[in-house]
Design a protein around this motif. Structure first.
Motif, PDB file in Angstrom:
ATOM      1  N   SER A 143      14.899  -7.149  -6.989  1.00  0.00           N
ATOM      2  CA  SER A 143      15.488  -6.778  -5.696  1.00  0.00           C
ATOM      3  C   SER A 143      16.295  -5.488  -5.822  1.00  0.00           C
ATOM      4  O   SER A 143      16.363  -4.698  -4.881  1.00  0.00           O
ATOM      5  CB  SER A 143      16.364  -7.906  -5.151  1.00  0.00           C
ATOM      6  OG  SER A 143      17.477  -8.130  -5.971  1.00  0.00           O
ATOM      7  N   MET A 146      13.891  -2.736  -5.372  1.00  0.00           N
ATOM      8  CA  MET A 146      13.493  -2.600  -3.971  1.00  0.00           C
ATOM      9  C   MET A 146      14.602  -1.932  -3.157  1.00  0.00           C
ATOM     10  O   MET A 146      14.325  -1.085  -2.310  1.00  0.00           O
ATOM     11  CB  MET A 146      13.132  -3.960  -3.375  1.00  0.00           C
ATOM     12  CG  MET A 146      11.830  -4.523  -3.913  1.00  0.00           C
ATOM     13  SD  MET A 146      11.273  -6.027  -3.092  1.00  0.00           S
ATOM     14  CE  MET A 146      12.534  -7.201  -3.549  1.00  0.00           C
ATOM     15  N   LYS A 150      14.397   1.616  -1.158  1.00  0.00           N
ATOM     16  CA  LYS A 150      14.757   1.729   0.259  1.00  0.00           C
ATOM     17  C   LYS A 150      15.778   2.847   0.467  1.00  0.00           C
ATOM     18  O   LYS A 150      15.664   3.638   1.404  1.00  0.00           O
ATOM     19  CB  LYS A 150      15.347   0.418   0.783  1.00  0.00           C
ATOM     20  CG  LYS A 150      14.325  -0.634   1.034  1.00  0.00           C
ATOM     21  CD  LYS A 150      13.794  -0.500   2.436  1.00  0.00           C
ATOM     22  CE  LYS A 150      12.929  -1.712   2.743  1.00  0.00           C
ATOM     23  NZ  LYS A 150      11.815  -1.368   3.581  1.00  0.00           N
TER      24      LYS A 150
END
Length: 168
Positions: A143, A146, A150
């Motif tokens: 995560s 990710m 982003k």
């Protein structure tokens, strides 16, 4: 700024509470939220973002309440350590203006910093596994990647104008 605020509000939608309990973030309209955040000192804003990030990670990993404090300490220590290592490499340069020697030195430095980051990640993965299962550590790192992707999508590319255009 809107993207940062949007991210904050998404994080809050996970049921997080703000650092200051006198604000009801859910009942505020975006304009009010922006005003409140803009009125915070840089330290308060950083603390608020840290709290939101930590709560988001805790919720995402479904950390047992009895382990939250210990995990949060390790996680914040890990992030600070990664930040210190990253600060050893200044990526704000134009590679085309470097001499061959300077470019070789910069490339070597980037490998050394990358290895330090990897070693640090391994060290903290071991520490985290003392508190949470390795599956959750893996999920955290996944995560984290990710979130970084982003953020990079939303970041304006600084060096676009500083590099000369290349002919095809």
């Amino acid at each position: 700024m809107k993207k940062i605020l949007f991210t904050l509000f998404i994080i809050y939608s996970f049921g997080l509470n703000a650092q200051r309990t006198d604000y009801d973030w859910k009942k505020m309209d975006p304009k009010q939220r922006k005003e409140v955040i803009n009125n915070l000192s840089p330290e308060e804003r950083k603390a608020l973002l840290t709290k939101f990030r930590n709560n988001m990670v805790m919720d995402n990993l479904n950390i047992d309440p009895s382990d939250k404090t210990e995990f949060t300490e390790i996680y914040n220590e890990y992030l600070e350590s990664q930040k210190q290592i990253k600060s050893q490499f200044n990526s704000n340069f134009n590679p085309e203006t470097l001499s061959d020697e300077e470019a070789k030195a910069k490339l070597q430095q980037s490998f050394e910093v990358g290895q330090k980051l990897l070693d640090n990640r391994k060290k903290y993965a071991d520490k985290m596994q003392q508190v949470i299962p390795c599956q959750k550590v893996l999920k955290l790192f996944q995560s984290e990647g990710m979130m970084r992707d982003k953020m990079n999508e939303r970041k304006p590319h600084r060096n676009n104008n500083s590099r000369p255009k290349q002919d095809p």
